[in-house]
Design an enzyme around this catalytic site. Structure first.
Site, PDB file in Angstrom:
ATOM      1  N   TYR A 145       0.851  -1.187   0.000  1.00  0.00           N
ATOM      2  CA  TYR A 145       0.000   0.000   0.000  1.00  0.00           C
ATOM      3  C   TYR A 145       0.885   1.235   0.000  1.00  0.00           C
ATOM      4  O   TYR A 145       1.872   1.298   0.731  1.00  0.00           O
ATOM      5  CB  TYR A 145      -0.891   0.001   1.247  1.00  0.00           C
ATOM      6  CG  TYR A 145      -1.756   1.237   1.397  1.00  0.00           C
ATOM      7  CD1 TYR A 145      -2.812   1.482   0.517  1.00  0.00           C
ATOM      8  CD2 TYR A 145      -1.529   2.148   2.424  1.00  0.00           C
ATOM      9  CE1 TYR A 145      -3.612   2.614   0.667  1.00  0.00           C
ATOM     10  CE2 TYR A 145      -2.334   3.276   2.581  1.00  0.00           C
ATOM     11  CZ  TYR A 145      -3.368   3.495   1.694  1.00  0.00           C
ATOM     12  OH  TYR A 145      -4.162   4.616   1.851  1.00  0.00           O
ATOM     13  N   ASP A 240       9.307   2.605   0.110  1.00  0.00           N
ATOM     14  CA  ASP A 240       8.249   3.258   0.879  1.00  0.00           C
ATOM     15  C   ASP A 240       8.391   2.822   2.331  1.00  0.00           C
ATOM     16  O   ASP A 240       7.966   1.734   2.708  1.00  0.00           O
ATOM     17  CB  ASP A 240       6.874   2.893   0.315  1.00  0.00           C
ATOM     18  CG  ASP A 240       5.749   3.640   1.022  1.00  0.00           C
ATOM     19  OD1 ASP A 240       6.030   4.290   2.062  1.00  0.00           O
ATOM     20  OD2 ASP A 240       4.600   3.580   0.545  1.00  0.00           O
ATOM     21  N   LYS A 268       4.096   8.598   9.307  1.00  0.00           N
ATOM     22  CA  LYS A 268       3.872   7.948  10.605  1.00  0.00           C
ATOM     23  C   LYS A 268       4.901   8.358  11.661  1.00  0.00           C
ATOM     24  O   LYS A 268       4.838   9.484  12.139  1.00  0.00           O
ATOM     25  CB  LYS A 268       3.752   6.435  10.391  1.00  0.00           C
ATOM     26  CG  LYS A 268       2.583   6.157   9.419  1.00  0.00           C
ATOM     27  CD  LYS A 268       2.083   4.758   9.305  1.00  0.00           C
ATOM     28  CE  LYS A 268       0.788   4.770   8.487  1.00  0.00           C
ATOM     29  NZ  LYS A 268       0.823   4.059   7.223  1.00  0.00           N
TER      30      LYS A 268
HETATM   31  C1  LIG Z   1       0.288   4.633   5.865  1.00  0.00           C
HETATM   32  C2  LIG Z   1       1.061   4.408   4.628  1.00  0.00           C
HETATM   33  C3  LIG Z   1       0.985   5.286   3.529  1.00  0.00           C
HETATM   34  C4  LIG Z   1       0.030   6.442   3.493  1.00  0.00           C
HETATM   35  O1  LIG Z   1       0.300   7.360   4.485  1.00  0.00           O
HETATM   36  P1  LIG Z   1      -0.879   8.389   4.934  1.00  0.00           P
HETATM   37  O2  LIG Z   1      -0.207   9.271   5.915  1.00  0.00           O
HETATM   38  O3  LIG Z   1      -1.956   7.520   5.511  1.00  0.00           O
HETATM   39  O4  LIG Z   1      -1.314   9.086   3.705  1.00  0.00           O
HETATM   40  C5  LIG Z   1       1.817   5.069   2.449  1.00  0.00           C
HETATM   41  N1  LIG Z   1       2.663   4.035   2.426  1.00  0.00           N
HETATM   42  C6  LIG Z   1       2.764   3.165   3.445  1.00  0.00           C
HETATM   43  C7  LIG Z   1       3.755   2.054   3.387  1.00  0.00           C
HETATM   44  C8  LIG Z   1       1.940   3.306   4.572  1.00  0.00           C
HETATM   45  O5  LIG Z   1       2.018   2.429   5.563  1.00  0.00           O
END
Ligand SMILES: *Cc1c(COP(=O)(O)O)cnc(C)c1O
Length: 429
Positions: A145, A240, A268
């Site tokens: 994701y 990511d 995060k």
């Molecule tokens: C949470 C997450 C996102 C998106 O981040 P948001 O702050 O919710 O937009 C993108 N990539 C990864 C791997 C994530 O865990």
């Protein structure tokens, strides 16, 4: 302690004025049933709902709260900074401090640009990759994701077709037509795509620790193969690290696996519970961004001083308190205890854990490495488990596909409490 009277009343109000009563879909508890708890406050490892019920929390706001809720050092930094003004729309000291910290901790990056969410970080990193390479194609993996940007909301096509199909209404096929989707854990699928289209691939984006569709830990050899293929074909590798960054260690998954990305995305933990995202890379690449370079990217609240201060306080605390080592120890303890519970109750489940991220793969003994390998019945079983644990005062993520997070304030007895509750549930079947 499923949703009490006050939670239910508040959520009824919410449903009138917020779509499905929420501002992010998983919060609505659709995957597990029942009404969501409406939260009044949270401190340390405990969240408290509007009925006054306490829960031992393993969601941690979905990853950011690595020091626990309302960490006093973070709150103090927020208060102190907010008194100096909440936003300037101009360069400020906290963003420079946090940038220096991020660059010093994460391997191989020289510059960082802050944004306000992980989604925004990914969106901008991909634009930068396309701008810098002059190529169009982006490769992503099934089960990873990357936020809700249009061209990342892609499902794998059927059979040999790797061209992505939109996984959300409102995303035209034309928008996902330049995204290729591959299964994880499959070198030959990578080889095939690169030999067909390698010279058109701007970037491959991957969660080095895929943690948004269960926890699909990858073989280090696979990740190294991916790095080598990108190098051979002049494609950029985007790690990511929105979940793994500053959680697995100061250098995230890049350091863990010894793989250097061209660009890394963060979110995060980097914001310590405030809305922050970031993307980073070499100075040479990052100079392609406006105003120096031709890749446009901007943000009214980017580098927000209050948010930057929360992130900096979080990273400083982790460093000062040997946080990552302690989290590894807590994770190891939880893994051992959960394995003992599984062995003792002979339940069909596997514990998957890396650092302070954990996941229970239900209805299997083998940790899955691809989205397709997750047992189809696991979601139903998880729903019952989730509700039983909530009734026991323990808050796990309201979806079988979401991981759990250990924070620095979780104590060994609290981890054991989770294990005891699971033991009771597994033994009941
Ligand atoms: C949470 C997450 C996102 C998106 O981040 P948001 O702050 O919710 O937009 C993108 N990539 C990864 C791997 C994530 O865990």
């Amino acid at each position: 302690m499923s949703a009490g009277k006050e939670s239910k009343a508040w959520f009824k109000r919410a449903e009138k004025v917020l779509p499905s009563g929420v501002n992010s879909p998983v919060r609505a508890f659709r995957a597990v049933g029942g009404d969501p708890l409406v939260i009044a406050n949270a401190h340390g490892a405990t969240i408290t709902d509007v009925d006054g019920n306490d829960y031992l929390d393993f969601v941690g706001s979905w990853g950011p709260l690595i020091l626990g809720h309302a960490n006093p050092t973070v709150i103090e930094a927020i208060e102190k900074t907010a008194r100096l003004g909440t936003s300037y729309g101009a360069p400020c000291r906290p963003e420079i401090d946090l940038a220096e910290k991020v660059v010093s901790l994460y391997p191989g990056i020289e510059q960082v640009r802050f944004v306000s969410s992980g989604t925004e970080a990914v969106m901008s990193a991909i634009r930068l990759a396309r701008g810098a390479t002059g190529r169009k194609l982006i490769v992503k993996f099934e089960g990873c994701y990357h936020g809700h940007v249009d061209h990342m909301l892609v499902a794998a096509g059927s059979g040999l077709v790797t061209q992505g199909l939109p996984s959300s209404a409102g995303v035209p096929e034309e928008f996902t037509g330049l995204t290729r989707v591959l299964p994880l854990d499959d070198e030959s699928a990578l080889d095939e795509l690169f030999s067909a289209e390698g010279d058109q691939i701007a970037a491959v984006i991957i969660e080095p620790v895929p943690a948004n569709n269960g926890l699909l830990l990858q073989r280090p050899d696979y990740l190294r193969h991916l790095r080598a293929l990108c190098d051979r074909h002049g494609a950029l590798l985007i790690l990511d690290e929105v979940i793994s960054g500053f959680r697995l260690g100061p250098g995230g998954a890049a350091e863990r696996y010894g793989i250097k990305p061209d660009l890394a995305t963060f979110g995060k933990v980097i914001g310590g519970g405030m809305p922050v995202g970031a993307f980073a890379g070499s100075k040479e690449l990052m100079q392609e961004l406006a105003p120096q370079g031709g890749v446009y990217q901007a943000g009214t609240l980017s580098g927000n001083p209050v948010a930057m201060a929360a992130g900096l306080a979080t990273l400083n605390t982790l460093e000062r308190e040997d946080g990552w080592t302690r989290l590894e120890a807590l994770g190891t303890h939880l893994e051992h205890q959960l394995n003992a519970v599984i062995a003792d109750t002979k339940t069909e489940a596997a514990v998957v854990r890396i650092g302070s991220i954990f996941w229970l793969a239900l209805d299997t003994k083998d940790p899955p490495r691809t989205a397709a390998a997750i047992a189809p019945g696991a979601a139903d079983r998880y729903g019952r488990l989730f509700t039983a644990l909530l009734d026991a005062g323990i808050s796990l993520a309201p979806s079988a596909y979401e991981v759990g997070f250990i924070s620095l304030v979780h104590s060994i007895p609290e981890l054991d409490r989770l294990c005891a509750a699971l033991q009771t549930e597994f033994a009941r079947r």
